[in-house]
Design a protein around this motif. Structure first.
Motif, PDB file in Angstrom:
ATOM      1  N   PRO A 124       2.550 -11.068   0.979  1.00 20.37           N
ATOM      2  CA  PRO A 124       2.886 -10.315  -0.237  1.00 20.37           C
ATOM      3  C   PRO A 124       3.520  -8.963   0.073  1.00 20.37           C
ATOM      4  O   PRO A 124       3.080  -8.261   0.980  1.00 20.37           O
ATOM      5  CB  PRO A 124       1.524 -10.136  -0.923  1.00 20.37           C
TER       6      PRO A 124
ATOM      7  N   LYS B  62      -6.125  -4.739  -5.961  1.00 22.12           N
ATOM      8  CA  LYS B  62      -6.317  -4.784  -4.512  1.00 22.12           C
ATOM      9  C   LYS B  62      -7.766  -4.573  -4.094  1.00 22.12           C
ATOM     10  O   LYS B  62      -8.096  -4.755  -2.931  1.00 22.12           O
ATOM     11  CB  LYS B  62      -5.410  -3.756  -3.840  1.00 22.12           C
TER      12      LYS B  62
ATOM     13  N   ASN C 151       1.860 -18.098   5.725  1.00 24.79           N
ATOM     14  CA  ASN C 151       3.254 -18.003   6.153  1.00 24.79           C
ATOM     15  C   ASN C 151       4.072 -17.111   5.234  1.00 24.79           C
ATOM     16  O   ASN C 151       5.155 -16.697   5.572  1.00 24.79           O
ATOM     17  CB  ASN C 151       3.877 -19.390   6.289  1.00 24.79           C
ATOM     18  N   LEU C 152       3.548 -16.837   4.049  1.00 18.37           N
ATOM     19  CA  LEU C 152       4.247 -15.915   3.152  1.00 18.37           C
ATOM     20  C   LEU C 152       3.366 -14.688   2.919  1.00 18.37           C
ATOM     21  O   LEU C 152       2.194 -14.821   2.593  1.00 18.37           O
ATOM     22  CB  LEU C 152       4.559 -16.599   1.827  1.00 18.37           C
TER      23      LEU C 152
ATOM     24  N   MET D 277      -5.373   2.666   0.566  1.00 18.09           N
ATOM     25  CA  MET D 277      -4.114   2.347  -0.102  1.00 18.09           C
ATOM     26  C   MET D 277      -3.840   0.846  -0.036  1.00 18.09           C
ATOM     27  O   MET D 277      -3.288   0.269  -0.964  1.00 18.09           O
ATOM     28  CB  MET D 277      -2.945   3.119   0.524  1.00 18.09           C
ATOM     29  N   ALA D 278      -4.222   0.207   1.089  1.00 11.31           N
ATOM     30  CA  ALA D 278      -4.005  -1.238   1.199  1.00 11.31           C
ATOM     31  C   ALA D 278      -4.978  -2.009   0.307  1.00 11.31           C
ATOM     32  O   ALA D 278      -4.748  -3.161  -0.036  1.00 11.31           O
ATOM     33  CB  ALA D 278      -4.178  -1.675   2.643  1.00 11.31           C
TER      34      ALA D 278
ATOM     35  N   VAL E 184       6.798 -12.335  -2.345  1.00 11.57           N
ATOM     36  CA  VAL E 184       6.243 -12.783  -1.072  1.00 11.57           C
ATOM     37  C   VAL E 184       7.396 -13.223  -0.183  1.00 11.57           C
ATOM     38  O   VAL E 184       8.452 -13.606  -0.684  1.00 11.57           O
ATOM     39  CB  VAL E 184       5.253 -13.960  -1.236  1.00 11.57           C
TER      40      VAL E 184
ATOM     41  N   HIS F 236      -8.179  -6.456   1.336  1.00 10.47           N
ATOM     42  CA  HIS F 236      -7.473  -6.747   2.575  1.00 10.47           C
ATOM     43  C   HIS F 236      -8.092  -6.014   3.757  1.00 10.47           C
ATOM     44  O   HIS F 236      -8.389  -6.607   4.784  1.00 10.47           O
ATOM     45  CB  HIS F 236      -6.004  -6.380   2.422  1.00 10.47           C
TER      46      HIS F 236
ATOM     47  N   HIS G 133     -12.343  -6.873   3.862  1.00 17.45           N
ATOM     48  CA  HIS G 133     -12.857  -8.243   3.812  1.00 17.45           C
ATOM     49  C   HIS G 133     -11.853  -9.288   4.291  1.00 17.45           C
ATOM     50  O   HIS G 133     -12.206 -10.451   4.467  1.00 17.45           O
ATOM     51  CB  HIS G 133     -13.314  -8.568   2.386  1.00 17.45           C
ATOM     52  N   GLY G 134     -10.584  -8.904   4.454  1.00 15.48           N
ATOM     53  CA  GLY G 134      -9.588  -9.852   4.958  1.00 15.48           C
ATOM     54  C   GLY G 134      -9.291 -10.986   4.004  1.00 15.48           C
ATOM     55  O   GLY G 134      -8.988 -12.098   4.419  1.00 15.48           O
ATOM     56  N   GLU G 135      -9.402 -10.698   2.705  1.00 16.95           N
ATOM     57  CA  GLU G 135      -9.128 -11.740   1.701  1.00 16.95           C
ATOM     58  C   GLU G 135      -8.282 -11.135   0.591  1.00 16.95           C
ATOM     59  O   GLU G 135      -8.135  -9.932   0.499  1.00 16.95           O
ATOM     60  CB  GLU G 135     -10.442 -12.253   1.093  1.00 16.95           C
TER      61      GLU G 135
ATOM     62  N   ASN H  92       0.397 -14.863  -4.744  1.00 20.31           N
ATOM     63  CA  ASN H  92       1.112 -15.446  -3.615  1.00 20.31           C
ATOM     64  C   ASN H  92       1.745 -16.763  -4.031  1.00 20.31           C
ATOM     65  O   ASN H  92       1.091 -17.622  -4.616  1.00 20.31           O
ATOM     66  CB  ASN H  92       0.149 -15.704  -2.456  1.00 20.31           C
ATOM     67  N   VAL H  93       3.020 -16.875  -3.698  1.00 18.35           N
ATOM     68  CA  VAL H  93       3.692 -18.131  -4.017  1.00 18.35           C
ATOM     69  C   VAL H  93       3.180 -19.228  -3.082  1.00 18.35           C
ATOM     70  O   VAL H  93       2.940 -20.347  -3.483  1.00 18.35           O
ATOM     71  CB  VAL H  93       5.212 -17.957  -3.900  1.00 18.35           C
ATOM     72  N   GLY H  94       2.991 -18.864  -1.816  1.00 13.96           N
ATOM     73  CA  GLY H  94       2.593 -19.865  -0.822  1.00 13.96           C
ATOM     74  C   GLY H  94       1.102 -20.002  -0.691  1.00 13.96           C
ATOM     75  O   GLY H  94       0.349 -19.222  -1.159  1.00 13.96           O
TER      76      GLY H  94
ATOM     77  N   ASN I  87      -0.132 -11.494   8.953  1.00  9.82           N
ATOM     78  CA  ASN I  87      -1.161 -10.950   8.060  1.00  9.82           C
ATOM     79  C   ASN I  87      -2.348 -11.897   8.076  1.00  9.82           C
ATOM     80  O   ASN I  87      -2.309 -12.966   7.498  1.00  9.82           O
ATOM     81  CB  ASN I  87      -0.563 -10.841   6.654  1.00  9.82           C
ATOM     82  N   GLU I  88      -3.397 -11.491   8.775  1.00  6.60           N
ATOM     83  CA  GLU I  88      -4.520 -12.399   8.978  1.00  6.60           C
ATOM     84  C   GLU I  88      -5.534 -12.298   7.839  1.00  6.60           C
ATOM     85  O   GLU I  88      -5.941 -11.199   7.462  1.00  6.60           O
ATOM     86  CB  GLU I  88      -5.204 -12.039  10.292  1.00  6.60           C
ATOM     87  N   GLU I  89      -5.946 -13.396   7.283  1.00  2.28           N
ATOM     88  CA  GLU I  89      -7.014 -13.391   6.295  1.00  2.28           C
ATOM     89  C   GLU I  89      -8.128 -14.318   6.763  1.00  2.28           C
ATOM     90  O   GLU I  89      -7.898 -15.183   7.608  1.00  2.28           O
ATOM     91  CB  GLU I  89      -6.490 -13.838   4.921  1.00  2.28           C
ATOM     92  N   ILE I  90      -9.333 -14.101   6.220  1.00  3.95           N
ATOM     93  CA  ILE I  90     -10.478 -14.896   6.680  1.00  3.95           C
ATOM     94  C   ILE I  90     -11.063 -15.663   5.501  1.00  3.95           C
ATOM     95  O   ILE I  90     -11.362 -15.076   4.471  1.00  3.95           O
ATOM     96  CB  ILE I  90     -11.570 -13.979   7.273  1.00  3.95           C
ATOM     97  N   TYR I  91     -11.181 -16.970   5.618  1.00  6.75           N
ATOM     98  CA  TYR I  91     -11.844 -17.746   4.584  1.00  6.75           C
ATOM     99  C   TYR I  91     -12.945 -18.586   5.205  1.00  6.75           C
ATOM    100  O   TYR I  91     -12.677 -19.472   5.999  1.00  6.75           O
ATOM    101  CB  TYR I  91     -10.839 -18.625   3.832  1.00  6.75           C
TER     102      TYR I  91
ATOM    103  N   ASP J  73       0.812  -1.218   0.000  1.00 10.13           N
ATOM    104  CA  ASP J  73       0.000   0.000   0.000  1.00 10.13           C
ATOM    105  C   ASP J  73       0.845   1.267   0.000  1.00 10.13           C
ATOM    106  O   ASP J  73       0.321   2.353  -0.170  1.00 10.13           O
ATOM    107  CB  ASP J  73      -0.966   0.005   1.193  1.00 10.13           C
TER     108      ASP J  73
END
Lengths: 113, 456
Positions: A56, B92, A53-54, B437-438, A34, B442, B445-447, B454-456, A41-45, A11
């Motif tokens: 961006p 984004k 673990n990686l 900006m983010a 990455v 992200h 919605h945290g997705e 992303n590689v991982g 960095n928390e994401e929700i699914y 950002d």
């Protein structure tokens, strides 16, 4: 000649680019990368919180002559921080460049940068 | 018109079909030559059927089947719009933008059942808004067959899809920069305060119903959404960095697929608005096809002349411009009219987008530049191409159309401004700088939209 490599938060890319531009550093290479850091960095699914673990990030590569190194570093430090600095804001690496060649004219050294 | 039970509904249901009746007549004519006895038999069979048909209570299965299909087609436009808009924003914010369309399906879907339908299609209160306690929570329409011979549920659901897509259209104007909770509250209140009165006035028995021609919603949907978008874009300000930073579409492939879905869905949108399955439906469908193609071709030709390159985004913009313009006109104009409306709409929408870039406001995905402008062109332009036998004179009709357009602009602009002000001061609408900006994906919605990064 030095290579300034900065890993920053995505950002902050626009802000850093503008700061570099203002410092008259216009030749940069940007890539999405990455990696691991201290930041989480928390994401929700579907309700499940996931910490990948990686994370961006954006990587900037700036090749410059020695007198421009501090100018570039200052510009990045000024613009890439969140507030007064947070975990995850990134790092800057400076490495020496052995040679630089412009393909079009086959110039070598500092004038080719 | 309420029918008494399922048995009688079944008896009547096969009376609606035209083909059966015409077979009777054909058979009858052959038999009439043979014997007078057959004439009596024929009359004995046909007459009661004709008498029953006059009671208006049967279900026309042909019309019902087409209206069910149309309802599904119009709903398909909402994911289509999500893809169209989603592809045009930056990487984004792709999910946040698609969520704007999808959340309209959830929010307005519920709101329509609770009170939206009653407000739009209830008994008129002073010509401005409707209300009918039987339509509140849809509790009194369980076995109602409308005068168009379709179950009222079908009509209610069909109209509900229009209520869903209209606020979703607005989201294109303030893409990438609003908070999700503020947006949800905004579309809910906008649907009640702006869409419902407008739909009632023009379609549901209000003071312009029957006067203004708005076949499938140029005035009610495209102008109102476009103007609301313009007001919102001006009120909220541009995306941070606009227009200095280039903001490229993240995935035009998705935008093209979305445009395809919109075009297909638009056949339900326009042809379904005849609320029948017959001549009017065919007329509306034909004009829809002509105007969409004409708009797309015009836009591509303009770009080919100006930039020497025809862009894919230009072509799909032309499709939407043509479709939005023919929406109010589809049922009432002739083919050459549809051709001209599509063409003029593409030219003026193109100019509107140039003007936007000159003026510098950030109607990010051109909700006003395309929907607002095209809707206006269609709503006024249709007067010049009406098929003969129109109810009102040219001047009266032109005046009626302009009243409708003006009403939609004023109602939408004022209503939107008030709602934006209230929501910004209470729950907040404009996204904080860091979150913007983010990216919405992200921060809200945290997705992340695309796993490939992303590689991982």
């Amino acid at each position: 000649m030095k290579l300034v490599t900065a890993i920053i938060q995505s950002d902050k890319l626009d802000a850093v680019r503008e700061a570099l531009f203002d410092a008259e550093i216009t030749r940069i290479t940007v890539s999405r990368v990455v990696g691991h850091g201290r930041q989480e960095n928390e994401e929700i699914y579907r309700g499940q919180k996931v910490v990948p673990n990686l994370i961006p990030k954006v990587r900037l590569d700036i090749a410059c002559n020695d007198q421009f190194v501090e100018i570039a570093v200052d510009a990045i430090l000024r613009s890439a921080k969140h507030g007064n600095g947070q975990i995850g804001d990134g790092k800057i690496f400076i490495t020496p460049i052995e040679e630089c060649i412009r393909i079009r004219t086959e110039e070598r050294g500092g004038t080719a940068i | 018109m309420r029918i008494l039970g399922t048995l009688s509904a079944k008896c009547f249901s096969d009376l609606g079909s035209d083909s059966k009746t015409s077979k009777f007549w054909y058979g009858g004519l052959v038999m009439v030559r043979k014997s007078p006895f057959w004439v009596i038999c024929l009359l004995a069979v046909v007459l009661p059927r004709l008498a029953w048909a006059g009671e208006d209570v049967f279900v026309d299965t042909g019309a019902t089947a087409w209206m069910l299909t149309s309802t599904a087609l119009v709903l398909l436009m909402v994911p289509g719009l999500a893809m169209f808009y989603g592809g045009l924003v930056r990487t984004k914010s792709v999910l946040g933008t698609m969520m704007h369309s999808f959340s309209a399906m959830a929010i307005i879907g519920v709101l329509w059942m609770v009170c939206g339908y009653a407000l739009c299609f209830g008994k008129s209160i002073g010509g401005w808004i409707g209300w009918d306690s039987a339509k509140f929570m849809l509790r009194g329409i369980d076995d109602v067959i409308t005068s168009q011979h379709i179950p009222e549920y079908v009509f209610a659901m069909f109209q509900g899809k229009f209520a869903i897509i209209t606020p979703a259209l607005i989201a294109g104007a303030f893409a990438e920069r609003v908070r999700f909770r503020g947006y949800c509250l905004f579309i809910a209140l906008w649907s009640i305060c702006v869409y419902s009165p407008l739909a009632h006035i023009v379609w549901g028995g209000g003071f312009l119903t029957g006067k203004v021609i708005d076949f499938a919603g140029g005035i009610v949907i495209h102008i109102s959404a476009g103007v609301a978008g313009l007001v919102a874009a001006l009120y909220l300000g541009a995306r941070r960095g606009y227009p200095r930073t280039a903001m490229h579409p993240n995935n035009l492939v998705m935008t093209l697929m979305g445009a395809g879905l919109l075009w297909v869905g638009w056949f339900g949108f326009n042809a379904g608005s005849s609320v029948s399955s017959g001549l009017k439906t065919a007329q509306a469908l034909t004009m829809t096809q002509i105007a969409a193609s004409s708009g797309a071709l015009t836009w591509v030709l303009i770009e080919a002349c100006v930039y020497k390159k025809a862009t894919s985004l230009g072509l799909v913009s032309g499709i939407i411009a043509g479709l939005a313009a023919v929406t109010p006109a589809a049922g009432d104009v002739l083919p050459h009219g549809a051709l001209i409306i599509g063409c003029v709409s593409a030219v003026l929408c193109y100019l509107a987008i140039l003007a936007k870039n000159r003026l510098g406001y950030d109607d990010s995905l051109d909700a006003f530049g395309i929907h607002g402008v095209a809707g206006t062109i269609g709503a006024i332009g249709l007067v010049f191409f009406l098929r003969s036998g129109a109810a009102a004179s040219f001047k009266t009709q032109l005046w009626n159309q302009m009243t409708g357009v003006l009403l939609s602009i004023v109602l939408s602009a004022v209503g939107t401004l008030i709602l934006l002000f209230i929501i910004e001061k209470t729950v907040g609408l404009k996204l904080a700088e860091e979150d913007e900006m983010a990216g919405m994906d992200h921060s809200l919605h945290g997705e992340t939209g695309y796993g490939l990064i992303n590689v991982g």
